[in-house]
Design an enzyme around this catalytic site. Structure first.
Site, PDB file in Angstrom:
ATOM      1  N   LYS A  50       0.844  -1.185   0.000  1.00  0.00           N
ATOM      2  CA  LYS A  50       0.000   0.000   0.000  1.00  0.00           C
ATOM      3  C   LYS A  50       0.880   1.235   0.000  1.00  0.00           C
ATOM      4  O   LYS A  50       1.947   1.247   0.624  1.00  0.00           O
ATOM      5  CB  LYS A  50      -0.895   0.021   1.251  1.00  0.00           C
ATOM      6  CG  LYS A  50      -1.665   1.331   1.450  1.00  0.00           C
ATOM      7  CD  LYS A  50      -2.352   1.380   2.796  1.00  0.00           C
ATOM      8  CE  LYS A  50      -2.944   2.757   3.062  1.00  0.00           C
ATOM      9  NZ  LYS A  50      -3.588   2.866   4.388  1.00  0.00           N
TER      10      LYS A  50
ATOM     11  N   GLU B 266      -8.775  11.884  12.390  1.00  0.00           N
ATOM     12  CA  GLU B 266      -7.864  10.800  12.796  1.00  0.00           C
ATOM     13  C   GLU B 266      -6.983  11.233  13.963  1.00  0.00           C
ATOM     14  O   GLU B 266      -6.136  12.123  13.834  1.00  0.00           O
ATOM     15  CB  GLU B 266      -6.989  10.364  11.617  1.00  0.00           C
ATOM     16  CG  GLU B 266      -6.198   9.096  11.910  1.00  0.00           C
ATOM     17  CD  GLU B 266      -5.938   8.256  10.668  1.00  0.00           C
ATOM     18  OE1 GLU B 266      -5.333   7.187  10.802  1.00  0.00           O
ATOM     19  OE2 GLU B 266      -6.348   8.671   9.566  1.00  0.00           O
TER      20      GLU B 266
END
Length: 431
Positions: free
Chosen positions: A189, A234
């Protein structure tokens, strides 16, 4: 202002003596309403969620560092400041007494320095209790009067948007290249970002942006540090009297505005193998980084879907018990960059970002937050954010990024980046 060499952490040196006074405040006025109108945009500070947190203004002390040791340099400086501080704290809660705000660049080789700022005035609120902190280098400090509610900020006027260093076409090309690298086995990723430049017809008041973001995105932490403004969903890490928590977001789908359709989309997101794989990478990277500092940890087996006005995310809240005296900043440094903003394996993913992104992220996607003298504090990831131009008060550069994994579609990732730019674009609007 202190500035350190790019590759050296400093040796401990005598810190400045600051005089700090915290007293209770009898007010229920919104925290953001206290930010004054007569300060420079980069002199206003915020960490607020659902009406609680801390705001600050003025600069009693500040610090900058660069390079791979930027976190260690900042930690050393802060410990010395705290060691020499004279503090009278009549409230005694995390966030009272001596506090600094901070933001750090994503990359070690960024042209942007890390910044720590100790405001001269702080107003905080937790569990309904409000306080005022004043900080001075003058040992004869007298307590300031209760700060008044400031005048309302003016909207920035007509705003025009233009491509930054990475246009949508450039971004689609970078995503396609990343998918090819993933297929070749280089990484699992990689997170790629793009920028958008907004130019207003008048000066951009960060107080306007902060209020708009707080009103519309109550599930986020609304922040401002040294001209970096945003609303992050976040939480990288919070350390609160021995309890460590982290909220991990990875895997995103855009909302339609139709509740029934959005519920169906949320269900599909929770079943998506691509998004679940991306999320698993991010959670694993956080758990592995925190483990050396924790005596126990709870990692839920499955994520939940976090609903925001513009998008929905797969989310996991990790909770742990501290096993050492590592500060919140030390914990943030150990977590950065997590797979959520870098990729997996992290080192190679960050190298690939440097190869494919073709821009300096600056402090976008780096840690942003605050810390007190005991090391307690909260650090988010500077997402859904923009950097005000210190040379042009009418300009701000907005950023958004997406996690790229096997099967990612370039056009879909461009659409996701557009969705992630909406909070800051909307905050700039006059209505």
């Amino acid at each position: 202002m202190s500035t350190l060499p790019a590759t050296e952490a400093p040796s401990p040196a005598p810190g400045p003596t600051v005089v700090v006074r915290t007293v209770p405040l009898d007010t229920t006025d919104p925290l953001l309403s206290h930010l004054p109108a007569d300060h420079r945009p980069d002199d206003l500070l915020s960490w607020v969620r659902r009406g609680e947190g801390i705001v600050g203004w003025g600069t009693a002390l500040s610090f900058e560092s660069r390079g791979p040791d930027r976190f260690a340099a900042a930690e050393t400086w802060w410990r010395e400041v705290a060691r020499h501080a004279v503090v009278r704290d009549d409230v005694g809660r995390p966030g009272t007494g001596l506090v600094c705000f901070g933001s750090f660049p994503f990359a070690a080789d960024s042209a942007e320095p890390a910044r720590l700022v100790v405001p001269s005035t702080i107003v905080g609120r937790r569990d309904g209790q409000t306080w005022l902190t004043t900080v001075s280098l003058d040992p004869q400090l007298t307590l300031l009067e209760t700060p008044s509610v400031a005048s309302d900020p003016e909207p920035p006027g007509d705003v025009a948007f233009s491509d930054g260093d990475v246009s949508p076409a450039d971004y689609a090309h970078a995503v396609a290249e990343a998918v090819g690298r993933i297929a070749a086995g280089e990484v699992d990723k990689v997170v790629l970002a793009r920028d958008l430049v907004a130019t207003a017809s008048g000066p951009i008041d960060p107080r306007w942006l902060l209020r708009r973001l707080a009103e519309r995105y109550e599930n986020t932490w609304v922040f401002a540090v040294a001209g970096l403004v945003g609303a992050t969903p976040e939480l990288l890490v919070r350390r609160d009297q021995g309890l460590i928590t982290s909220r991990v977001l990875a895997g995103t789908i855009r909302r339609t505005g139709d509740d029934a359709k959005d519920l169906a989309l949320a269900a599909s997101l929770a079943r998506s193998s691509k998004d679940l794989e991306e999320h698993e990478y991010a959670v694993r990277s956080v758990a592995e980084a925190l483990a050396p500092h924790c005596s126990s940890m709870n990692v839920p087996e499955a994520p939940f879907v976090l609903h925001l006005p513009n998008v929905m995310h797969l989310a996991t809240d990790v909770a742990a018990v501290s096993a050492d005296d590592a500060s919140s900043l030390t914990l943030a440094a150990s977590l950065h960059p997590s797979a959520a903003v870098g990729g997996t394996p992290t080192a190679r993913a960050v190298e690939l970002i440097g190869e494919l992104e073709h821009m300096d992220r600056g402090r976008y996607a780096g840690p942003v937050g605050w810390m007190d003298a005991q090391g307690d504090g909260a650090w988010g990831i500077a997402l859904r954010s923009g950097a005000l131009d210190p040379a042009d008060p009418s300009q701000i550069t907005l950023y958004a990024g997406c996690g790229i994994v096997a099967g990612s579609d370039p056009e879909s990732e461009v659409a996701e980046s557009i969705a992630k730019l909406i909070p800051m674009r909307d905050a700039l609007a006059s209505e």
